[in-house]
Design a protein around this motif. Sequence first.
Motif, PDB file in Angstrom:
ATOM      1  N   ASP A 114       0.875  -1.170   0.000  1.00  0.00           N
ATOM      2  CA  ASP A 114       0.000   0.000   0.000  1.00  0.00           C
ATOM      3  C   ASP A 114       0.912   1.220   0.000  1.00  0.00           C
ATOM      4  O   ASP A 114       1.633   1.472   0.964  1.00  0.00           O
ATOM      5  CB  ASP A 114      -0.868  -0.027   1.260  1.00  0.00           C
ATOM      6  N   SER A 115       0.882   1.985  -1.084  1.00  0.00           N
ATOM      7  CA  SER A 115       1.809   3.114  -1.229  1.00  0.00           C
ATOM      8  C   SER A 115       1.214   4.452  -0.792  1.00  0.00           C
ATOM      9  O   SER A 115       1.826   5.499  -0.983  1.00  0.00           O
ATOM     10  CB  SER A 115       2.285   3.209  -2.680  1.00  0.00           C
ATOM     11  N   ARG A 116       0.029   4.422  -0.178  1.00  0.00           N
ATOM     12  CA  ARG A 116      -0.608   5.665   0.275  1.00  0.00           C
ATOM     13  C   ARG A 116       0.058   6.177   1.546  1.00  0.00           C
ATOM     14  O   ARG A 116       0.815   5.467   2.208  1.00  0.00           O
ATOM     15  CB  ARG A 116      -2.099   5.422   0.547  1.00  0.00           C
ATOM     16  N   GLY A 117      -0.267   7.385   1.910  1.00  0.00           N
ATOM     17  CA  GLY A 117       0.246   7.973   3.136  1.00  0.00           C
ATOM     18  C   GLY A 117      -0.432   7.406   4.367  1.00  0.00           C
ATOM     19  O   GLY A 117      -1.295   6.519   4.286  1.00  0.00           O
ATOM     20  N   ASP A 118      -0.053   7.940   5.519  1.00  0.00           N
ATOM     21  CA  ASP A 118      -0.565   7.436   6.791  1.00  0.00           C
ATOM     22  C   ASP A 118      -2.081   7.558   6.923  1.00  0.00           C
ATOM     23  O   ASP A 118      -2.735   6.655   7.440  1.00  0.00           O
ATOM     24  CB  ASP A 118       0.113   8.164   7.962  1.00  0.00           C
ATOM     25  N   ALA A 119      -2.641   8.672   6.468  1.00  0.00           N
ATOM     26  CA  ALA A 119      -4.097   8.866   6.593  1.00  0.00           C
ATOM     27  C   ALA A 119      -4.855   7.812   5.784  1.00  0.00           C
ATOM     28  O   ALA A 119      -5.857   7.266   6.251  1.00  0.00           O
ATOM     29  CB  ALA A 119      -4.492  10.266   6.149  1.00  0.00           C
ATOM     30  N   GLY A 120      -4.392   7.520   4.575  1.00  0.00           N
ATOM     31  CA  GLY A 120      -5.035   6.494   3.761  1.00  0.00           C
ATOM     32  C   GLY A 120      -4.937   5.120   4.405  1.00  0.00           C
ATOM     33  O   GLY A 120      -5.901   4.353   4.420  1.00  0.00           O
ATOM     34  N   TRP A 121      -3.777   4.803   4.942  1.00  0.00           N
ATOM     35  CA  TRP A 121      -3.555   3.518   5.616  1.00  0.00           C
ATOM     36  C   TRP A 121      -4.516   3.366   6.792  1.00  0.00           C
ATOM     37  O   TRP A 121      -5.146   2.327   6.956  1.00  0.00           O
ATOM     38  CB  TRP A 121      -2.106   3.434   6.075  1.00  0.00           C
ATOM     39  N   ILE A 138      -5.953  -3.165   2.524  1.00  0.00           N
ATOM     40  CA  ILE A 138      -6.177  -4.558   2.166  1.00  0.00           C
ATOM     41  C   ILE A 138      -5.483  -5.427   3.217  1.00  0.00           C
ATOM     42  O   ILE A 138      -4.298  -5.219   3.506  1.00  0.00           O
ATOM     43  CB  ILE A 138      -5.651  -4.846   0.750  1.00  0.00           C
ATOM     44  N   PRO A 139      -6.204  -6.373   3.816  1.00  0.00           N
ATOM     45  CA  PRO A 139      -5.587  -7.238   4.818  1.00  0.00           C
ATOM     46  C   PRO A 139      -4.338  -7.936   4.256  1.00  0.00           C
ATOM     47  O   PRO A 139      -4.356  -8.481   3.156  1.00  0.00           O
ATOM     48  CB  PRO A 139      -6.687  -8.256   5.149  1.00  0.00           C
ATOM     49  N   GLY A 140      -3.270  -7.880   5.024  1.00  0.00           N
ATOM     50  CA  GLY A 140      -2.020  -8.503   4.621  1.00  0.00           C
ATOM     51  C   GLY A 140      -1.070  -7.581   3.881  1.00  0.00           C
ATOM     52  O   GLY A 140       0.081  -7.937   3.625  1.00  0.00           O
ATOM     53  N   ALA A 141      -1.536  -6.381   3.528  1.00  0.00           N
ATOM     54  CA  ALA A 141      -0.675  -5.440   2.810  1.00  0.00           C
ATOM     55  C   ALA A 141       0.397  -4.882   3.739  1.00  0.00           C
ATOM     56  O   ALA A 141       0.219  -4.808   4.953  1.00  0.00           O
ATOM     57  CB  ALA A 141      -1.501  -4.291   2.227  1.00  0.00           C
ATOM     58  N   VAL A 142       1.493  -4.481   3.136  1.00  0.00           N
ATOM     59  CA  VAL A 142       2.578  -3.797   3.835  1.00  0.00           C
ATOM     60  C   VAL A 142       2.444  -2.313   3.524  1.00  0.00           C
ATOM     61  O   VAL A 142       2.232  -1.940   2.367  1.00  0.00           O
ATOM     62  CB  VAL A 142       3.946  -4.328   3.338  1.00  0.00           C
ATOM     63  N   HIS A 143       2.579  -1.483   4.543  1.00  0.00           N
ATOM     64  CA  HIS A 143       2.475  -0.038   4.326  1.00  0.00           C
ATOM     65  C   HIS A 143       3.855   0.527   4.039  1.00  0.00           C
ATOM     66  O   HIS A 143       4.741   0.513   4.889  1.00  0.00           O
ATOM     67  CB  HIS A 143       1.877   0.631   5.564  1.00  0.00           C
ATOM     68  N   LEU A 144       4.033   1.007   2.828  1.00  0.00           N
ATOM     69  CA  LEU A 144       5.293   1.615   2.420  1.00  0.00           C
ATOM     70  C   LEU A 144       4.970   2.785   1.501  1.00  0.00           C
ATOM     71  O   LEU A 144       4.861   2.640   0.291  1.00  0.00           O
ATOM     72  CB  LEU A 144       6.169   0.582   1.712  1.00  0.00           C
ATOM     73  N   PRO A 145       4.760   3.971   2.091  1.00  0.00           N
ATOM     74  CA  PRO A 145       4.406   5.137   1.284  1.00  0.00           C
ATOM     75  C   PRO A 145       5.429   5.394   0.174  1.00  0.00           C
ATOM     76  O   PRO A 145       6.629   5.157   0.358  1.00  0.00           O
ATOM     77  CB  PRO A 145       4.395   6.286   2.298  1.00  0.00           C
ATOM     78  N   HIS A 146       4.935   5.878  -0.934  1.00  0.00           N
ATOM     79  CA  HIS A 146       5.771   6.126  -2.114  1.00  0.00           C
ATOM     80  C   HIS A 146       7.060   6.861  -1.766  1.00  0.00           C
ATOM     81  O   HIS A 146       8.142   6.488  -2.199  1.00  0.00           O
ATOM     82  CB  HIS A 146       4.965   6.908  -3.157  1.00  0.00           C
TER      83      HIS A 146
END
Length: 140
Positions: free
Chosen positions: A35-42, A47-55
């Motif tokens: 998930d390449s969105r920022g913190d607010a989007g996260w 999506i369950p199982g996604a890794v949060h790594l903003p662009h």
Amino acid sequence: MNNVDFFTARLRFQTDVSDVHAALGSAGPGFVLVDSRGDAGWRHGRIPGAVHLPHAEIAERAAASIDPATPVVTYCWGPGCNGATRAALQFATLGYQVKEMLGGIEYWIREGFPVQTDTGTTRQAADPLTAPPHAITCDC
């Protein structure tokens, strides 16, 4: 480039929410979903199982977060956003095998797939404009 080459390339570099959903439901999807969105989007839902790594953090954090030998699928908000494309380019520049998930989280939600928040997992009914009313996917 002829038509066959063009469409073959698209399938090599792009996937859709139904295919990602099916892969995540299997024993081993064969990729890390980012998930390449920022913190607010996260926080809004992911999506369950996604890794949060903003662009903006991919170049700095990717290698420490994801094995470079593991394929990556990127997503962002939706078709009106090129964040997943920019994230995919960042991963490709770093040498990762990468695909962009078309439709982003918008179409994930519209197809009725689960969304995780800090308070739990929710699921909305499928949007009849994007998914058949009595099936989960378009069956393509």
